[in-house]
Design an enzyme around this catalytic site. Sequence first.
Site, PDB file in Angstrom:
ATOM      1  CG  ASP A 174      -7.248   1.848  -2.631  1.00 43.00           C
ATOM      2  OD1 ASP A 174      -7.677   0.732  -2.572  1.00 43.00           O
ATOM      3  OD2 ASP A 174      -6.042   2.525  -3.039  1.00 43.00           O
TER       4      ASP A 174
HETATM    5  C1  BGC Z   1      -5.085  -0.963  -1.272  1.00 41.43           C
HETATM    6  C2  BGC Z   1      -5.465  -1.236  -2.172  1.00 41.43           C
HETATM    7  C3  BGC Z   1      -6.132  -1.881  -3.121  1.00 41.43           C
HETATM    8  C4  BGC Z   1      -7.293  -2.643  -2.527  1.00 41.43           C
HETATM    9  C5  BGC Z   1      -8.033  -3.590  -2.822  1.00 41.43           C
HETATM   10  C6  BGC Z   1      -6.252  -0.651  -0.639  1.00 41.43           C
HETATM   11  O1  BGC Z   1      -6.295  -0.929   0.535  1.00 41.43           O
HETATM   12  O2  BGC Z   1      -5.329   0.356  -1.304  1.00 41.43           O
HETATM   13  O3  BGC Z   1      -3.948  -0.903  -3.976  1.00 41.43           O
HETATM   14  O4  BGC Z   1      -5.988  -2.847  -4.666  1.00 41.43           O
HETATM   15  O5  BGC Z   1      -7.207  -1.640  -1.127  1.00 41.43           O
HETATM   16  O6  BGC Z   1      -7.528  -4.816  -1.707  1.00 41.43           O
END
Ligand code: BGC
Length: 760
Positions: free
Chosen positions: A302
């Site tokens: 993530d």
């Molecule tokens: C979120 C994810 C997301 C990623 C990319 C993160 O902060 O937890 O769900 O896919 O950002 O945008």
Amino acid sequence: MKLNTQTRPCSVLAGLLAVALASPAAWADPQRGAAPAVSGDRAAERAFVDALMAKMTLDEKLGQLNQPPGVGNNTGPEAMAGSEDQIRKGQIGSYLGTQGAELTCRLQRIAVEESRLGIPLLFAYDVIHGHRTIFPVPLGEAASFDPAEVQNAARVAAVEATAHGIHWTYAPMVDIARDPRWGRVVEGAGEDTYLGSVLAAARVRGFQGTDLAAPDTLLATAKHFVAYGAAEGGRDYDVADISERTLHEVYLPPFKAAVDAGAQSVMASFNEVAGVPMHAHQPLIEGVLRQAWGWDGLLVSDYTGVMELMPHGVAADREEAGRLGLRAGVDVDMVSTIYLKDLPAAVRAGRVPMAQVDASVRRVLNAKHRLGLFDDPYRYCTDDGARERALTLTPAHRQAARTMAQKSLVLLENNNDTLPLSRSLRTLAVIGPLADHPRAMLGNWAAIGREEDAVTPLAGLKAALGDGTRLIVAKGADIDSQDTSGFDAAVRAAKQADAVVMFLGEHPDMSAEANNRTTLDLPGVQERLALAVAATGKPVVAVLLNGRPLSIGALQGKVPAILEAWFPGVEGGHAIADVLLGDVNPSGKLPVTFPRNVGQVPIYYAHKNTGRPPREQEKYSSKYLDVHWTPQYPFGHGLSYTTFGYGDLSVKQPRLRADGQQEVAVRVTNTGPRAGVEVVQLYVRDDVASVTRPVKQLRGFQRVALEPGESRTVTFTLGFDDLAMYDAAMQRVVEPGTFTVFVGGSSADGVQAQFEVVRQ
Ligand code: BGC
């Protein structure tokens, strides 16, 4: 090595335009339910990737694992130039949040034509509930209990997103959420593992289709692995301190369903599970996901998840964070740049085995190969933007969004048959801060959705009612303010009208990531506004727009009709008008329990019985002093403009072998005045087992359309997986003994029968 850069834009475009012009049903995967084929044979893939990897330097390999954020979205020209240079040097394998046919093609050309090995880039984006044509938020889609419709929504999103150059979506979010304080409850399918698993698979099939190398399919990402929804206190990113049993019974199954449906990607979660941050969790990533489940896809961190191993307190510095992440099996480092910058020295010094780097690089290259990017790196973008224009926000896409939204609406209350509203109303008061709020139609994570595309409820009602009905509009209050100065005008409007519709709820930025709340009440003074308007005695309908269960008990008995609309997407205003006016009979059901107040959290239907289950007359039982133990609205609840009766429940085999299949049949009758659709729900309880079991668990559901007076026998088949549990040794078994099946229109009502599982 230079790759073949020939493109076939004409044939690709022609094929996709044919898709765009076809009816909505044409987008549906023709083989609904079938696992999608991953293109290419694995031996050929291996040979190709081996040959490519043999030419790669260590830096080029680590470049493939590096994923920077959003070029063209949040960076200026200078950053763009730096980014281009990094592509030339082979330091970028994929991008987050970069989209658009022109931009992605331009960057792809640099990668393919100007980098030493010409390896194409992957473009990843959070396409969560539509790309430009925004559908209801995922929690709303889940309320449809309609996997085919949910699959179709993902299919439409994939058609649009791929036309914008995107290869990889960070969806579906398959986290089970049993704490509505957690803002991300809006992004998933709610509290139930079975419903969550069915919809996880449907969404994967919708995004990936049957051929990943087709130009309108995306890599789907099951996220966030794992137990992210178990965050303490409902605080995003917080600790999940759960048992191995809960992990395996509640949180892991939707991921298993997603990978069984062919999901090519999984994202690690920000949380720790029982002391080990997921970005360092080798036993769950390598052990469960890869080895036990045999999954060979691409695991992405993530956002800065690898770097966050430092504040978690398990890595002293960036290099250690990188070592732990790579060892755990996190292939792609989103945003941290640790793999790119800090691992080269560690590998050269022997602190990180080259084999670990190679395994991750192989998985990145496999994904590119499976998408067909080595055959045609531009298949998603080279057509001068014609495909992007042709496939964006088409009438057919909008129609699909409207159908999905209609099915997502849940009728919570309808006293005195307040709904549907008559079309011959002379005046209708439209009150509340969300009556004309385009952003609330889109909800959070709305990709490239635009407010100007959204039909608000006010616009939807105007379009549906035409000039025959005068609409008197009064906002009454803001979403989240203490200002009551608009109340008088709202009450005056209500008094002048034949009926009143109020649009209340949350701002879309009150749910989704990092948007947690400690109360589930309507924000600001909205509850008071609703009660002031209801006191006029007019027929009042409250339509709720929100991203989580709300505690709205104060409205019960005062506001006669309540419709839950979530954040319903660009066509939401039309869909709401369709239901309010009775053109569509609501059929949605709650995918998550609505508590009476936040103090009841966690509250979910599949709870354990305990040794002292709650009883009215027994003080020493599991309940509260101040509030009844039952929820305001149970999981699976949702009314219709007609009524349904359940009877003649039968099980085919009163005594069933543990490896046998049980058939359950029930007679469902439309006992009311209108045609309607009922979501018939089947729950199972293992009455006595070697470990405690939930009081009931959803194990099947079917949407059944019935004319007034019509009856139908609905059958369900229960097999090993539906009856099995983990025993004390964590072996999956079906134990002998009685099971109770419950069939009804919610988790709290219906008919029941029993059968016995016997030893073979
Ligand atoms: C979120 C994810 C997301 C990623 C990319 C993160 O902060 O937890 O769900 O896919 O950002 O945008």
